[in-house]
Design an enzyme around this catalytic site. Structure first.
Site, PDB file in Angstrom:
ATOM      1  N   ASN A 161      16.959 -97.879 -41.660  1.00 43.57           N
ATOM      2  CA  ASN A 161      16.954 -97.514 -40.238  1.00 43.57           C
ATOM      3  C   ASN A 161      16.099 -98.424 -39.375  1.00 43.57           C
ATOM      4  OD1 ASN A 161      14.635 -96.486 -41.382  1.00 43.57           O
ATOM      5  ND2 ASN A 161      14.679 -94.569 -40.229  1.00 43.57           N
ATOM      6  N   LYS A 184      12.076-104.959 -51.653  1.00 42.82           N
ATOM      7  CA  LYS A 184      13.432-104.537 -52.011  1.00 42.82           C
ATOM      8  C   LYS A 184      13.995-103.816 -50.784  1.00 42.82           C
ATOM      9  CE  LYS A 184      16.030-101.766 -52.904  1.00 42.82           C
ATOM     10  NZ  LYS A 184      17.286-101.584 -52.126  1.00 42.82           N
ATOM     11  N   PRO A 185      14.742-104.547 -49.949  1.00 41.43           N
ATOM     12  CA  PRO A 185      15.238-103.925 -48.724  1.00 41.43           C
ATOM     13  C   PRO A 185      16.418-103.001 -49.017  1.00 41.43           C
ATOM     14  CG  PRO A 185      16.059-106.153 -48.872  1.00 41.43           C
ATOM     15  CD  PRO A 185      15.161-105.949 -50.049  1.00 41.43           C
ATOM     16  N   ALA A 186      16.744-102.130 -48.080  1.00 39.75           N
ATOM     17  CA  ALA A 186      17.908-101.262 -48.242  1.00 39.75           C
ATOM     18  C   ALA A 186      19.160-102.130 -48.359  1.00 39.75           C
ATOM     19  CB  ALA A 186      18.027-100.320 -47.055  1.00 39.75           C
ATOM     20  N   SER A 187      20.081-101.744 -49.235  1.00 45.11           N
ATOM     21  CA  SER A 187      21.279-102.564 -49.466  1.00 45.11           C
ATOM     22  C   SER A 187      22.205-102.584 -48.260  1.00 45.11           C
ATOM     23  CB  SER A 187      22.027-102.027 -50.690  1.00 45.11           C
ATOM     24  OG  SER A 187      21.189-102.171 -51.821  1.00 45.11           O
ATOM     25  N   GLY A 237      11.190 -94.088 -46.954  1.00 43.91           N
ATOM     26  CA  GLY A 237      12.540 -93.591 -47.195  1.00 43.91           C
ATOM     27  C   GLY A 237      12.515 -92.098 -47.374  1.00 43.91           C
ATOM     28  N   SER A 238      13.487 -91.576 -48.068  1.00 46.00           N
ATOM     29  CA  SER A 238      13.598 -90.124 -48.203  1.00 46.00           C
ATOM     30  C   SER A 238      12.537 -89.566 -49.133  1.00 46.00           C
ATOM     31  CB  SER A 238      14.979 -89.781 -48.772  1.00 46.00           C
ATOM     32  OG  SER A 238      15.102 -90.378 -50.052  1.00 46.00           O
ATOM     33  N   GLU A 259       5.899 -93.250 -46.987  1.00 49.48           N
ATOM     34  CA  GLU A 259       6.313 -92.756 -45.661  1.00 49.48           C
ATOM     35  C   GLU A 259       7.668 -92.094 -45.849  1.00 49.48           C
ATOM     36  OE1 GLU A 259       2.988 -94.283 -43.558  1.00 49.48           O
ATOM     37  OE2 GLU A 259       4.542 -92.821 -43.104  1.00 49.48           O
ATOM     38  N   LEU A 260       7.713 -90.781 -45.838  1.00 48.67           N
ATOM     39  CA  LEU A 260       8.920 -90.081 -46.280  1.00 48.67           C
ATOM     40  C   LEU A 260       9.602 -89.327 -45.128  1.00 48.67           C
ATOM     41  CD1 LEU A 260       7.338 -88.842 -49.638  1.00 48.67           C
ATOM     42  CD2 LEU A 260       8.590 -90.968 -49.182  1.00 48.67           C
ATOM     43  N   CYS A 293      12.568 -91.206 -38.865  1.00 51.28           N
ATOM     44  CA  CYS A 293      11.852 -90.116 -39.553  1.00 51.28           C
ATOM     45  C   CYS A 293      10.987 -89.330 -38.590  1.00 51.28           C
ATOM     46  CB  CYS A 293      10.985 -90.711 -40.625  1.00 51.28           C
ATOM     47  SG  CYS A 293       9.881 -91.890 -39.909  1.00 51.28           S
ATOM     48  N   GLU A 390      16.287 -82.323 -42.554  1.00 51.24           N
ATOM     49  CA  GLU A 390      16.225 -83.470 -41.652  1.00 51.24           C
ATOM     50  C   GLU A 390      17.651 -83.865 -41.259  1.00 51.24           C
ATOM     51  OE1 GLU A 390      14.697 -87.050 -43.478  1.00 51.24           O
ATOM     52  OE2 GLU A 390      13.473 -87.360 -41.727  1.00 51.24           O
TER      53      GLU A 390
HETATM   54  N1  LIG Z   1       8.560 -91.617 -43.013  1.00 44.19           N
HETATM   55  C1  LIG Z   1       9.169 -92.707 -42.571  1.00 44.19           C
HETATM   56  O1  LIG Z   1       8.595 -93.606 -41.932  1.00 44.19           O
HETATM   57  C2  LIG Z   1      10.621 -92.871 -42.853  1.00 44.19           C
HETATM   58  C3  LIG Z   1      11.361 -91.991 -43.634  1.00 44.19           C
HETATM   59  N2  LIG Z   1      12.709 -92.206 -43.845  1.00 44.19           N
HETATM   60  C4  LIG Z   1      13.500 -91.202 -44.552  1.00 44.19           C
HETATM   61  O2  LIG Z   1      14.481 -91.848 -45.434  1.00 44.19           O
HETATM   62  C5  LIG Z   1      15.740 -91.187 -45.307  1.00 44.19           C
HETATM   63  C6  LIG Z   1      16.787 -92.130 -44.769  1.00 44.19           C
HETATM   64  O3  LIG Z   1      16.561 -93.433 -45.206  1.00 44.19           O
HETATM   65  P1  LIG Z   1      17.304 -93.978 -46.540  1.00 44.19           P
HETATM   66  O4  LIG Z   1      17.209 -95.445 -46.538  1.00 44.19           O
HETATM   67  O5  LIG Z   1      18.639 -93.352 -46.715  1.00 44.19           O
HETATM   68  O6  LIG Z   1      16.372 -93.431 -47.669  1.00 44.19           O
HETATM   69  P2  LIG Z   1      16.522 -93.685 -49.221  1.00 44.19           P
HETATM   70  O7  LIG Z   1      15.331 -93.019 -49.727  1.00 44.19           O
HETATM   71  O8  LIG Z   1      17.828 -93.353 -49.813  1.00 44.19           O
HETATM   72  O9  LIG Z   1      16.408 -95.298 -49.432  1.00 44.19           O
HETATM   73  C7  LIG Z   1      15.250 -95.943 -49.043  1.00 44.19           C
HETATM   74  C8  LIG Z   1      15.084 -97.172 -49.922  1.00 44.19           C
HETATM   75  O10 LIG Z   1      14.886 -96.754 -51.253  1.00 44.19           O
HETATM   76  C9  LIG Z   1      15.795 -97.427 -52.120  1.00 44.19           C
HETATM   77  N3  LIG Z   1      16.105 -96.561 -53.246  1.00 44.19           N
HETATM   78  C10 LIG Z   1      17.014 -95.561 -53.311  1.00 44.19           C
HETATM   79  N4  LIG Z   1      16.999 -95.010 -54.545  1.00 44.19           N
HETATM   80  C11 LIG Z   1      16.072 -95.697 -55.271  1.00 44.19           C
HETATM   81  C12 LIG Z   1      15.600 -95.621 -56.622  1.00 44.19           C
HETATM   82  N5  LIG Z   1      16.064 -94.708 -57.488  1.00 44.19           N
HETATM   83  N6  LIG Z   1      14.641 -96.499 -57.041  1.00 44.19           N
HETATM   84  C13 LIG Z   1      14.153 -97.443 -56.165  1.00 44.19           C
HETATM   85  N7  LIG Z   1      14.560 -97.554 -54.882  1.00 44.19           N
HETATM   86  C14 LIG Z   1      15.507 -96.685 -54.449  1.00 44.19           C
HETATM   87  C15 LIG Z   1      16.985 -97.725 -51.244  1.00 44.19           C
HETATM   88  O11 LIG Z   1      17.715 -98.800 -51.805  1.00 44.19           O
HETATM   89  P3  LIG Z   1      19.315 -98.855 -51.562  1.00 44.19           P
HETATM   90  O12 LIG Z   1      19.554 -99.005 -50.121  1.00 44.19           O
HETATM   91  O13 LIG Z   1      19.739-100.076 -52.345  1.00 44.19           O
HETATM   92  O14 LIG Z   1      19.892 -97.594 -52.124  1.00 44.19           O
HETATM   93  C16 LIG Z   1      16.287 -98.112 -49.945  1.00 44.19           C
HETATM   94  O15 LIG Z   1      15.845 -99.448 -50.036  1.00 44.19           O
HETATM   95  C17 LIG Z   1      15.490 -90.006 -44.424  1.00 44.19           C
HETATM   96  O16 LIG Z   1      15.084 -88.892 -45.182  1.00 44.19           O
HETATM   97  C18 LIG Z   1      14.310 -90.448 -43.557  1.00 44.19           C
HETATM   98  O17 LIG Z   1      13.548 -89.418 -43.010  1.00 44.19           O
HETATM   99  C19 LIG Z   1      13.370 -93.294 -43.377  1.00 44.19           C
HETATM  100  C20 LIG Z   1      12.654 -94.200 -42.617  1.00 44.19           C
HETATM  101  C21 LIG Z   1      11.258 -94.021 -42.253  1.00 44.19           C
HETATM  102  O1  LIG Z   2      11.571 -95.613 -40.222  1.00 45.15           O
HETATM  103  C1  LIG Z   2      11.217 -94.941 -39.277  1.00 45.15           C
HETATM  104  O2  LIG Z   2      11.753 -93.894 -38.915  1.00 45.15           O
HETATM  105  C2  LIG Z   2      10.068 -95.477 -38.519  1.00 45.15           C
HETATM  106  O3  LIG Z   2       8.883 -95.216 -39.242  1.00 45.15           O
HETATM  107  C3  LIG Z   2      10.034 -94.850 -37.186  1.00 45.15           C
HETATM  108  S1  LIG Z   2       9.064 -95.728 -36.084  1.00 45.15           S
HETATM  109  O4  LIG Z   2       7.905 -96.360 -36.799  1.00 45.15           O
HETATM  110  O5  LIG Z   2       9.910 -96.764 -35.469  1.00 45.15           O
HETATM  111  O6  LIG Z   2       8.647 -94.688 -35.170  1.00 45.15           O
END
Ligand SMILES: NC(=O)C1=CN([C@@H]2O[C@H](COP(=O)(O)OP(=O)(O)OC[C@H]3O[C@@H](n4cnc5c(N)ncnc54)[C@H](OP(=O)(O)O)[C@@H]3O)[C@@H](O)[C@H]2O)C=CC1
Ligand SMILES: O=C(O)[C@H](O)CS(=O)(=O)O
Length: 486
Positions: A161, A184-187, A237-238, A259-260, A293, A390
């Site tokens: 995102n 390791k960026p998101a794919s 991520g999640s 940061e979840l 997030c 969420e």
């Molecule tokens: N607190 C914060 O700042 C943030 C929280 N989020 C949360 O993340 C979610 C959405 O983002 P999203 O990218 O879908 O989240 P994901 O957790 O699915 O993916 C985040 C990253 O983790 C990688 N990943 C997924 N599975 C694994 C694994 N088993 N081992 C290692 N790496 C893995 C993904 O790689 P790949 O893409 O290759 O699958 C991606 O690079 C929402 O819940 C959101 O709230 C998102 C952004 C900011």
């Molecule tokens: O990945 C996110 O959602 C970011 O942490 C949000 S922000 O830093 O741009 O507010």
């Protein structure tokens, strides 16, 4: 590499991974496709690395880190400043790249590149201010020294995102502290990370210091978390994946920054400025089409202002322009993929079944694909899934509350604790409610709280640690205590 992305500097468009200063294909030539969420076009086929490549990267990271930590903070700062300048000099190309692979409006992409660059600038300055201390010892003939030293080899795993800011928010403090880092960026959005690494190279970053490993997350992540040479993992991520990575990191006791997920309440009291609250809710809810997030996930409005707020908010939301992020009129881009749309549809159906009223939106957009109508749901209640999950999409459920105590109880009724927002013009109330909210961050009469100077992070199941600010560099430092006999 397709030629659908037109850049002033085509050299920024990479489809290979970066290992030990070399741009490499996967050993088995495997690739994965990166597509434009607005059009479905394939933008690139990017290297999909495996275990062997990951192990080579870890070895390179260890070697690069030993040399890098021997440099002074000022020397590290100099290269970080050069990287900062290179990012800003290529802002437009980086923004176009981001909009193509992630979908957000170009104006938001430009903003994110500036936000991403700001972390590099901030930690370039912090690099020169890493200090320890000397204290008196209980015995007069001894002294206590405390040094701060680099954690060592680090890993960043980042979400789709914010394809640039979530990279520099981890890479910049790591480098400033004297660490090396593998990303390791998101794919779905690797192109921004690869472009940033290209600019870091041009800025003089030593080989092996920043590496970008693209490909299967589970395979690459499994190798990175298993290696004892990796001392730290920073993940955004999640919460679900955060738990997985935390467990995988336990075997080698890694330092963690997580940061979840979030479930942000946006609380509007009767005494709030209605117009300001509506504009704040738009900013907090619909940035990145609701895919952040810290997005307002629940809008809590006091009874006395509820109807007026819903009417004004729905009227404003109904005017948001939905379209391709490259169109300058666009305010809302597509969602990242079909799964995101399906999740939004599921949550909406549940809410309507349990009594919610669609005040505006509520359907896939006429543009088709992953475009969705910005939506306001009135009469939301805590019996609905939108109260606890969420949404991560352009849907704003509006809940009622009677008084301050109920607002706080509703707001805190979640396992998440990332961001919260409060609109009130009562000074005492702003203090009481901010202190009572179980969240890492609170926006008071503002819907936008993110910047490089603030400690960004959550509590409960929204994560561990803080990013940005003068606290952010501590995530990449270890304290060493030296006891010396005079
Ligand atoms: N607190 C914060 O700042 C943030 C929280 N989020 C949360 O993340 C979610 C959405 O983002 P999203 O990218 O879908 O989240 P994901 O957790 O699915 O993916 C985040 C990253 O983790 C990688 N990943 C997924 N599975 C694994 C694994 N088993 N081992 C290692 N790496 C893995 C993904 O790689 P790949 O893409 O290759 O699958 C991606 O690079 C929402 O819940 C959101 O709230 C998102 C952004 C900011
Ligand atoms: O990945 C996110 O959602 C970011 O942490 C949000 S922000 O830093 O741009 O507010």
């Amino acid at each position: 590499m397709t030629d659908t992305i037109k850049l002033a500097d085509p050299g920024l468009l990479k489809n290979r991974a970066l290992i030990d200063g070399a741009w490499v294909a996967a050993d088995n030539e495997a690739t994965f496709a990166v597509t434009d969420p607005a059009t479905g076009e394939v933008l690139a086929h990017v290297a999909s690395l495996g275990v062997a490549e990951t192990r080579r990267a870890i070895a390179a990271a260890e070697s690069a880190q030993r040399q890098w930590q021997a440099k002074s903070g000022k020397e590290r700062a100099h290269i970080l400043h050069a990287w900062y300048n290179a990012i800003l000099a290529n802002l437009e190309d980086l923004a176009v790249l981001m909009t193509r692979e992630q979908g957000k409006p170009l104006v938001e992409s430009r903003g994110e590149i500036q936000y991403a660059a700001a972390f590099v600038e901030w930690f370039a300055e912090e690099a020169k201010r890493i200090t320890g201390d000397v204290s008196q010892h209980p015995q007069a003939d001894k002294r206590i020294l405390v040094l701060k030293q680099a954690v060592g080899v680090c890993v960043a795993i980042t979400p789709w995102n914010f394809p640039a800011a979530m990279i520099t928010r981890k890479v910049a403090p790591a480098l400033a502290a004297g660490c090396s880092i593998m990303v390791k960026p998101a794919s779905q959005t690797p192109l921004s990370a690869l472009a940033l690494a290209t600019l870091a190279e041009r800025a003089g970053m030593p080989r092996g210091l920043i590496q970008v490993l693209t490909g299967n997350a589970r395979v690459i992540g499994g190798e990175l978390t298993a290696s004892p040479l990796v001392r730290k993992l920073s993940f955004t991520g999640s919460t679900e994946i955060g738990r997985t990575l935390m467990a995988q990191s336990a075997t080698t006791i890694k330092r963690l920054s997580l940061e979840l997920g979030g479930n942000a309440p946006f609380i509007v009291f009767d005494d709030a400025d209605l117009h300001a609250a509506v504009e704040g809710a738009i900013a907090a809810k619909f940035r990145n089409s609701g895919q952040t997030c810290v997005c307002a996930n629940r809008i809590l409005v006091q009874d006395g202002i509820y109807d007026a707020f819903v009417d004004a908010f729905a009227a404003r939301v109904s005017k948001l322009h939905v379209g391709n992020g490259l169109d300058p009129l666009t305010e809302q881009g597509p969602l990242i993929d079909a799964a995101a749309v399906a999740k939004v549809e599921e949550l909406l159906a549940d809410a309507e079944m349990r009594g919610a009223r669609v005040a505006t939106g509520g359907k896939p957009h006429a543009l088709g694909g992953t475009f969705y109508q910005p939506t306001v749901l009135a009469d939301a209640t805590s019996h609905m899934r939108v109260a606890h999950e969420e949404i991560f999409g352009p849907v704003a459920p509006v809940f009622r509350f009677r008084d301050e105590a109920e607002a706080i109880a509703l707001a805190n009724d979640t396992e998440f604790g990332l961001a919260a927002y409060v609109y009130t013009r009562d000074l005492g109330r702003s203090w009481r409610v901010s202190e009572a909210l179980e969240y890492g961050m609170v926006g008071l009469n503002t819907g936008l709280i993110s910047n490089e100077v603030a400690p960004f992070g959550g509590i409960k199941q929204s994560g561990i640690g803080r990013e940005g600010s003068r606290y952010g560099i501590d995530e990449y430092l270890e304290l060493k205590y030296i006891c010396t006999q005079l």
